[in-house]
Design an enzyme around this catalytic site. Structure first.
Site, PDB file in Angstrom:
ATOM      1  N   ILE A   6      19.704  18.570 -58.401  1.00 53.28           N
ATOM      2  CA  ILE A   6      18.249  18.464 -58.246  1.00 53.28           C
ATOM      3  C   ILE A   6      17.750  19.778 -57.671  1.00 53.28           C
ATOM      4  O   ILE A   6      18.195  20.195 -56.590  1.00 53.28           O
ATOM      5  CB  ILE A   6      17.874  17.312 -57.287  1.00 53.28           C
ATOM      6  N   PHE A   8      14.469  21.600 -56.311  1.00 53.01           N
ATOM      7  CA  PHE A   8      13.066  21.570 -55.904  1.00 53.01           C
ATOM      8  C   PHE A   8      12.494  22.972 -56.054  1.00 53.01           C
ATOM      9  O   PHE A   8      12.982  23.935 -55.448  1.00 53.01           O
ATOM     10  CB  PHE A   8      12.930  21.103 -54.454  1.00 53.01           C
ATOM     11  N   GLY A   9      11.465  23.095 -56.875  1.00 51.51           N
ATOM     12  CA  GLY A   9      10.834  24.377 -57.133  1.00 51.51           C
ATOM     13  C   GLY A   9      11.181  24.883 -58.515  1.00 51.51           C
ATOM     14  O   GLY A   9      12.315  25.267 -58.778  1.00 51.51           O
ATOM     15  N   GLY A  10      10.185  24.884 -59.404  1.00 54.70           N
ATOM     16  CA  GLY A  10      10.397  25.348 -60.770  1.00 54.70           C
ATOM     17  C   GLY A  10       9.859  26.738 -61.013  1.00 54.70           C
ATOM     18  O   GLY A  10       9.564  27.101 -62.148  1.00 54.70           O
ATOM     19  N   GLY A  11       9.732  27.517 -59.939  1.00 54.46           N
ATOM     20  CA  GLY A  11       9.225  28.882 -60.066  1.00 54.46           C
ATOM     21  C   GLY A  11      10.285  29.844 -60.565  1.00 54.46           C
ATOM     22  O   GLY A  11      11.370  29.440 -61.005  1.00 54.46           O
ATOM     23  N   ASN A  12       9.982  31.129 -60.460  1.00 52.41           N
ATOM     24  CA  ASN A  12      10.881  32.141 -61.016  1.00 52.41           C
ATOM     25  C   ASN A  12      12.263  32.144 -60.360  1.00 52.41           C
ATOM     26  O   ASN A  12      13.275  32.320 -61.033  1.00 52.41           O
ATOM     27  CB  ASN A  12      10.241  33.531 -60.894  1.00 52.41           C
ATOM     28  N   ILE A  13      12.306  31.961 -59.038  1.00 50.37           N
ATOM     29  CA  ILE A  13      13.601  31.931 -58.364  1.00 50.37           C
ATOM     30  C   ILE A  13      14.347  30.651 -58.716  1.00 50.37           C
ATOM     31  O   ILE A  13      15.555  30.665 -58.981  1.00 50.37           O
ATOM     32  CB  ILE A  13      13.419  32.065 -56.840  1.00 50.37           C
ATOM     33  N   GLY A  14      13.625  29.539 -58.731  1.00 54.94           N
ATOM     34  CA  GLY A  14      14.253  28.265 -59.085  1.00 54.94           C
ATOM     35  C   GLY A  14      14.826  28.277 -60.489  1.00 54.94           C
ATOM     36  O   GLY A  14      15.970  27.857 -60.708  1.00 54.94           O
ATOM     37  N   LYS A 213      22.221  40.501 -44.787  1.00 57.29           N
ATOM     38  CA  LYS A 213      21.305  40.469 -45.923  1.00 57.29           C
ATOM     39  C   LYS A 213      19.844  40.589 -45.459  1.00 57.29           C
ATOM     40  O   LYS A 213      19.075  41.411 -45.967  1.00 57.29           O
ATOM     41  CB  LYS A 213      21.508  39.170 -46.711  1.00 57.29           C
TER      42      LYS A 213
END
Length: 388
Positions: A6, A8-14, A213
Site C-alpha cells: 500500500i 500512500f501518495g500518488g505523486g512523483n516520488i510515490g 544524507k
C-alpha cells in the site's frame, strides 16, 4: 496470493521512486491518495513510465500491476486493503502523516493476516516512521495497543533520489535521477524478518545514514537552491556552474562533514568522496531541476532538526565551526513570497510581524540559551531590516 504493498501518495516520488522499486520487487501496488485527478488517472491508465536520467543517458521502465483508491471517498476500501497487505509505505510529506494515520490505524486493527504488516515512511525527515507510529498509536484503541506489534512493525528509513521539475503534460510519467539510496532499519522486524525488497539496504543502525544524507544531500541541495535564487539562477545545475556558489556549497558541506565524521565515526576520506558524488549529482544538467522547486517549503527546512539548524546546532554544541551554515540560513530566510509556495509567504509574514527574538524561536525552535541562538538571531535581525 501475491505480495501487496500500500503506497500512500500518488505523486512523483510515490510513483517514480517507491512504487517503481516495489514493482520491481514483485509487489502489486495499491496507491492511496485524496487527489481526485491523481486517483482517476491511475484508475484509468494501466501503465506509466519512469525514465531514469543520468550522464550516461536515459533508461525508461514501464510500471504496471497497480490499483488506486481514494481515501477521502472510499475509506472502508482502504481499510480492507491494509488488512491483508504485506507492506505500507508513504511519500506524502512529513506534515501530512497525522492525516493518513487514522485510516492506517483502522486498517492495522482490522488485520487477520498471520504476519505483521511492515510500515515504512519514505519522507525527507528524521524518524518519519516513528512520527507516523506515534499518530497510529494515538488512534488505536488503548486495549489494543499492547497487541499492536502482532499486527504491524514500524521501521524508519532514509531515502535519497532527486525527482526534478517534470516536463509539462507528463501525465503519470515521471523523470527521475538514476541514482537512488533507500536505507531501512531491520531491527524492528526481529525474528519475523524484513520484507523482500531488493532495492532496500537493510541496516542495524540507521542514524548515521539518516544524518549523513540529511546533512549532506538535503543541506547541499537547499544551499544551492537558496543562493541560486538570490543570484537569479534558474536551475540547480546553473547555480553550481557558478564557481562562487559551488565554493559556498563545498564550504557548507565541509562543516557538516566535520560533524558526521566526529559523531558517527565515518572515515574522513569516505565522507569527502560522498560529498563529491553528491555535488556532481546536483550539477547534472540532464535533471533540469529549478531552484524554486528545491527551495520550496522554507519553514520546514529551517525547523529545529532539519538540514540547517540541525547540523549547525550540533556543531555549536561541540564548539566546531558553523559560519557557512549561517549563510545558508540567511539565504533560506530570504526565500520569501515565491509564487506557488505558501510557506515562503508565511515566512515573510513571520519575519514582518514578529520581533527578531520571537521570529528566531518561531522559525527555528532554538532555545534562547542555546549556543547557536544568538548567531541566528543576528541573521534574522539582518534579514528583517531588509524587508520593505
Amino acid at each position: 496470493m501475491g505480495k501487496k504493498a500500500i503506497q500512500f501518495g500518488g505523486g512523483n516520488i510515490g510513483r517514480g521512486f517507491v512504487a517503481e522499486l516495489l514493482h520491481e520487487a514483485g509487489y502489486e501496488v495499491v496507491f492511496i491518495d485524496v487527489m481526485d485527478n491523481v486517483i482517476t488517472s491511475l484508475q484509468e491508465t494501466p501503465s506509466y513510465q519512469v525514465t531514469e536520467v543520468s550522464e550516461e543517458g536515459e533508461n525508461t521502465k514501464t510500471i504496471t500491476n497497480y490499483r488506486a483508491v481514494n481515501s477521502k471517498t472510499h475509506e472502508s476500501d482502504v481499510i480492507k486493503e491494509i488488512s491483508d497487505a504485506d507492506v505500507v509505505t508513504c511519500a506524502v510529506g512529513p506534515n501530512i502523516l497525522k492525516f493518513i494515520a487514522p485510516v492506517i490505524a483502522k486498517g492495522i486493527d482490522a488485520r487477520v493476516a498471520s504476519k505483521p504488516v511492515a510500515v515504512i515512511a519514505c519522507e525527507n525527515a528524521i524518524g518519519a516512521t516513528d512520527t507516523l507510529h506515534g499518530f497510529i498509536k494515538e488512534r488505536t484503541d488503548p486495549g489494543r495497543v499492547e497487541t499492536l506489534y502482532e499486527r504491524a512493525q514500524f521501521a524508519n528509513s532514509a531515502i535519497d533520489r532527486i525527482v526534478p521539475t517534470q516536463p509539462p503534460n507528463s501525465g503519470l510519467n515521471v523523470r527521475i535521477e538514476k541514482f537512488y539510496e533507500w536505507v531501512v532499519e531491520k531491527t524492528p522486524f526481529g525474528d519475523v524478518g524484513h520484507p523482500d525488497i531488493p532495492a532496500i539496504h537493510w541496516v542495524d543502525n540507521l542514524a548515521p545514514y539518516i544524518e549523513r544524507k540529511l546533512f549532506t544531500v538535503n543541506t547541499g541541495h537547499a544551499t544551492t537552491a537558496y543562493y541560486g535564487y538570490k543570484l537569479g539562477k534558474k536551475t540547480i545545475a546553473d547555480s553550481l556552474a557558478d564557481q562562487y556558489i559551488r565554493g559556498i556549497v563545498h564550504n557548507v558541506l565541509d562543516e557538516t562533514a566535520s560533524l558526521i565524521v566526529a559523531k558517527h565515526g565515518i572515515p574522513e576520506e569516505e565522507q569527502k568522496k560522498y560529498v563529491e558524488k553528491i555535488v556532481s549529482r546536483f550539477a547534472n544538467h540532464y535533471l533540469e531541476d529549478t531552484v524554486e522547486r528545491v527551495g520550496r517549503a522554507p519553514l520546514r527546512k529551517l525547523s529545529r532538526n532539519e538540514r540547517f539548524i540541525g547540523p549547525a546546532s550540533q556543531l555549536a554544541e561541540r564548539g566546531q565551526k558553523f559560519d557557512a551554515l549561517l549563510g545558508s540560513i540567511e539565504m533560506a530566510l530570504r526565500f520569501q513570497n515565491v509564487p506557488g509556495d505558501d510557506e515562503s509567504v508565511d515566512l515573510f509574514k513571520t519575519l514582518s510581524q514578529l520581533s527578531p527574538g520571537d521570529a528566531t524561536v518561531e522559525l527555528t525552535g532554538l532555545e534562547s540559551e542555546h549556543p547557536l541562538y544568538n548567531h541566528v538571531l543576528q541573521v534574522v535581525d539582518k534579514v528583517k531590516l531588509d524587508i520593505k
